[in-house]
Design a protein around this motif. Structure first.
Motif, PDB file in Angstrom:
ATOM      1  N   ILE A 109       0.848  -1.191   0.000  1.00 21.10           N
ATOM      2  CA  ILE A 109       0.000   0.000   0.000  1.00 21.10           C
ATOM      3  C   ILE A 109       0.883   1.240   0.000  1.00 21.10           C
ATOM      4  CG2 ILE A 109      -1.855   1.230   1.150  1.00 21.10           C
ATOM      5  CD1 ILE A 109      -2.679  -1.511   0.173  1.00 21.10           C
ATOM      6  N   ASP A 110       0.745   2.067  -1.020  1.00 16.59           N
ATOM      7  CA  ASP A 110       1.513   3.306  -1.104  1.00 16.59           C
ATOM      8  C   ASP A 110       1.021   4.263  -0.015  1.00 16.59           C
ATOM      9  OD1 ASP A 110       2.734   5.716  -1.740  1.00 16.59           O
ATOM     10  OD2 ASP A 110       2.478   5.472  -3.896  1.00 16.59           O
ATOM     11  N   PRO A 111       1.914   4.716   0.878  1.00 23.88           N
ATOM     12  CA  PRO A 111       1.479   5.609   1.967  1.00 23.88           C
ATOM     13  C   PRO A 111       0.766   6.870   1.493  1.00 23.88           C
ATOM     14  CG  PRO A 111       3.706   4.813   2.381  1.00 23.88           C
ATOM     15  CD  PRO A 111       3.341   4.376   0.984  1.00 23.88           C
ATOM     16  N   ILE A 112       0.980   7.299   0.249  1.00 23.92           N
ATOM     17  CA  ILE A 112       0.313   8.510  -0.233  1.00 23.92           C
ATOM     18  C   ILE A 112      -1.198   8.312  -0.293  1.00 23.92           C
ATOM     19  CG2 ILE A 112       0.325   8.013  -2.729  1.00 23.92           C
ATOM     20  CD1 ILE A 112       1.138  10.911  -3.191  1.00 23.92           C
ATOM     21  N   SER A 113      -1.649   7.050  -0.314  1.00 25.30           N
ATOM     22  CA  SER A 113      -3.073   6.757  -0.420  1.00 25.30           C
ATOM     23  C   SER A 113      -3.800   6.810   0.913  1.00 25.30           C
ATOM     24  CB  SER A 113      -3.282   5.367  -1.035  1.00 25.30           C
ATOM     25  OG  SER A 113      -2.698   5.274  -2.321  1.00 25.30           O
ATOM     26  N   TYR A 114      -3.054   6.825   2.021  1.00 28.65           N
ATOM     27  CA  TYR A 114      -3.701   6.748   3.329  1.00 28.65           C
ATOM     28  C   TYR A 114      -4.509   8.006   3.635  1.00 28.65           C
ATOM     29  CZ  TYR A 114      -1.373   2.451   4.815  1.00 28.65           C
ATOM     30  OH  TYR A 114      -0.981   1.152   4.937  1.00 28.65           O
ATOM     31  N   GLY A 115      -5.700   7.781   4.207  1.00 27.66           N
ATOM     32  CA  GLY A 115      -6.559   8.877   4.605  1.00 27.66           C
ATOM     33  C   GLY A 115      -6.797   8.872   6.101  1.00 27.66           C
ATOM     34  N   CYS A 147     -10.689  -3.632   2.289  1.00 24.81           N
ATOM     35  CA  CYS A 147     -12.147  -3.699   2.272  1.00 24.81           C
ATOM     36  C   CYS A 147     -12.722  -2.412   1.708  1.00 24.81           C
ATOM     37  CB  CYS A 147     -12.693  -3.944   3.683  1.00 24.81           C
ATOM     38  SG  CYS A 147     -12.316  -2.639   4.868  1.00 24.81           S
ATOM     39  N   LYS A 148     -14.042  -2.391   1.522  1.00 22.16           N
ATOM     40  CA  LYS A 148     -14.762  -1.182   1.140  1.00 22.16           C
ATOM     41  C   LYS A 148     -15.742  -0.848   2.252  1.00 22.16           C
ATOM     42  CE  LYS A 148     -16.617  -1.841  -2.935  1.00 22.16           C
ATOM     43  NZ  LYS A 148     -17.311  -1.454  -4.197  1.00 22.16           N
ATOM     44  N   ILE A 149     -15.926   0.452   2.490  1.00 22.27           N
ATOM     45  CA  ILE A 149     -16.822   0.872   3.561  1.00 22.27           C
ATOM     46  C   ILE A 149     -17.453   2.214   3.190  1.00 22.27           C
ATOM     47  CG2 ILE A 149     -14.936   1.987   4.809  1.00 22.27           C
ATOM     48  CD1 ILE A 149     -16.363   1.252   7.419  1.00 22.27           C
ATOM     49  N   ARG A 156     -15.500   4.237   0.405  1.00 21.63           N
ATOM     50  CA  ARG A 156     -14.049   4.290   0.268  1.00 21.63           C
ATOM     51  C   ARG A 156     -13.447   2.910   0.420  1.00 21.63           C
ATOM     52  NH1 ARG A 156     -11.618   8.661  -0.641  1.00 21.63           N
ATOM     53  NH2 ARG A 156     -12.347  10.732  -0.017  1.00 21.63           N
ATOM     54  N   LEU A 157     -12.269   2.768  -0.186  1.00 21.20           N
ATOM     55  CA  LEU A 157     -11.430   1.633   0.143  1.00 21.20           C
ATOM     56  C   LEU A 157     -10.823   1.879   1.519  1.00 21.20           C
ATOM     57  CD1 LEU A 157      -9.467   0.972  -3.178  1.00 21.20           C
ATOM     58  CD2 LEU A 157     -11.183  -0.517  -2.138  1.00 21.20           C
ATOM     59  N   ALA A 158     -10.497   0.807   2.217  1.00 23.50           N
ATOM     60  CA  ALA A 158      -9.880   0.945   3.534  1.00 23.50           C
ATOM     61  C   ALA A 158      -9.029  -0.281   3.804  1.00 23.50           C
ATOM     62  CB  ALA A 158     -10.940   1.110   4.624  1.00 23.50           C
ATOM     63  N   VAL A 159      -8.069  -0.110   4.702  1.00 19.05           N
ATOM     64  CA  VAL A 159      -7.259  -1.237   5.147  1.00 19.05           C
ATOM     65  C   VAL A 159      -7.504  -1.463   6.630  1.00 19.05           C
ATOM     66  CG1 VAL A 159      -5.457  -0.976   3.410  1.00 19.05           C
ATOM     67  CG2 VAL A 159      -5.245   0.239   5.588  1.00 19.05           C
ATOM     68  N   THR A 171      -8.842   4.663   5.955  1.00 15.43           N
ATOM     69  CA  THR A 171      -9.381   4.827   4.608  1.00 15.43           C
ATOM     70  C   THR A 171      -8.264   5.086   3.618  1.00 15.43           C
ATOM     71  OG1 THR A 171      -9.746   7.202   4.922  1.00 15.43           O
ATOM     72  CG2 THR A 171     -11.567   5.718   5.493  1.00 15.43           C
ATOM     73  N   LEU A 172      -8.545   4.768   2.356  1.00 19.41           N
ATOM     74  CA  LEU A 172      -7.594   4.980   1.269  1.00 19.41           C
ATOM     75  C   LEU A 172      -8.220   5.892   0.222  1.00 19.41           C
ATOM     76  CD1 LEU A 172      -6.328   1.316   0.663  1.00 19.41           C
ATOM     77  CD2 LEU A 172      -5.195   3.090   2.008  1.00 19.41           C
TER      78      LEU A 172
END
Length: 262
Positions: A109-115, A147-149, A156-159, A171-172
């Protein structure tokens, strides 16, 4: 000492992985400390006030917050009102179910995607055992659950990842929400010796006590306010300038880093 405010549940539902169903509730895992600025009229120093007004009733009548609703804007500018009750009935599976679509290494997971980050707490006694099971399995394998939520009026996508024995749902951003850097990267040449020295400097500067670092912006702002009250000036700090001789700067930096570790 101020009491810590209770954590407010922002989402309640289940996380599913395979045939396992894990009831959870989400609470915000982070909070940002913002500055104490207020908007003023720069001409006379008067404080700016914002009012909720309606285009139909006119700017003189302020609308109570309880009378403020939401609407979806159409391409032609028309508005379709949508109530909270209607949003609760949206035919969207992820509204109360976060299904794990798969598990991947966290490094993928690219850290730039983290929310935004949320703590996922077990919701009820029946959730305890599957919660501990998932937390420890993620910690042992280094995997995160994807996952998606549906959260905050968005899907959003989420981890799902472990942290200190607790599951964090983070969230991503979607792929089209991450900008490409374009031509920001320079093409200046560097020598093998410069690279070697840079790598040595990185190795000498490893290890940072993050827990000891503090946000100094608030303190600097207090100094500015105190100085303005008494009519004095805050001393200006010198800004570091790029080195004329990059090689010399690298060599001196490596030596200084080594001395500081002795």
């Amino acid at each position: 000492m101020e009491a810590t405010p209770p954590m407010r549940t922002v989402w309640r539902g289940v996380v599913t992985f395979g045939m396992v169903v894990l009831p959870v509730r989400l609470v915000a895992a982070t909070e940002e400390h913002r500055g104490r600025f207020r908007e003023i009229h720069s001409v006379d120093g008067g404080r700016i006030r914002h009012k909720r007004v309606c285009e139909v009733d006119g700017p003189q009548e302020e609308i109570p917050y309880g009378d403020v609703g939401r609407a979806v804007e159409l391409p032609d500018g028309g508005l379709v009102p949508v109530t909270d009750e209607e949003l609760e009935r949206l035919p969207l599976p992820t509204r109360h179910v976060a299904e794990v679509l798969g598990f991947v290494p966290g490094s993928d997971i690219d850290p730039i995607s983290y929310g935004r980050a949320y703590y996922a707490a077990p919701d009820g006694a029946a959730a305890d055992r599957p919660y501990v099971l998932l937390t420890e399995a993620l910690a042992r394998t280094g995997y995160v659950g994807l996952c998606k939520i549906a959260l905050r009026q968005r899907e959003r996508l989420a981890v799902l990842r472990p942290r200190h024995g607790v599951i964090v749902l983070q969230t991503l951003l979607w792929r089209d929400e991450v900008r490409e850097p374009g031509d920001l990267s320079p093409s200046a040449p560097v020598t093998d010796r410069e690279l070697q020295l840079a790598e040595m400097l990185l190795s000498e500067l490893t290890g940072v006590e993050v827990q000891q670092l503090e946000d100094e912006y608030g303190h600097a702002l207090e100094q500015l306010v105190a100085a303005k009250i008494v009519g004095s000036e805050v001393p200006a700090l010198l800004t570091p300038q790029p080195a004329v001789d990059l090689m010399a700067a690298l060599e001196q930096s490596v030596q200084a880093a080594r001395r500081s570790r002795r």
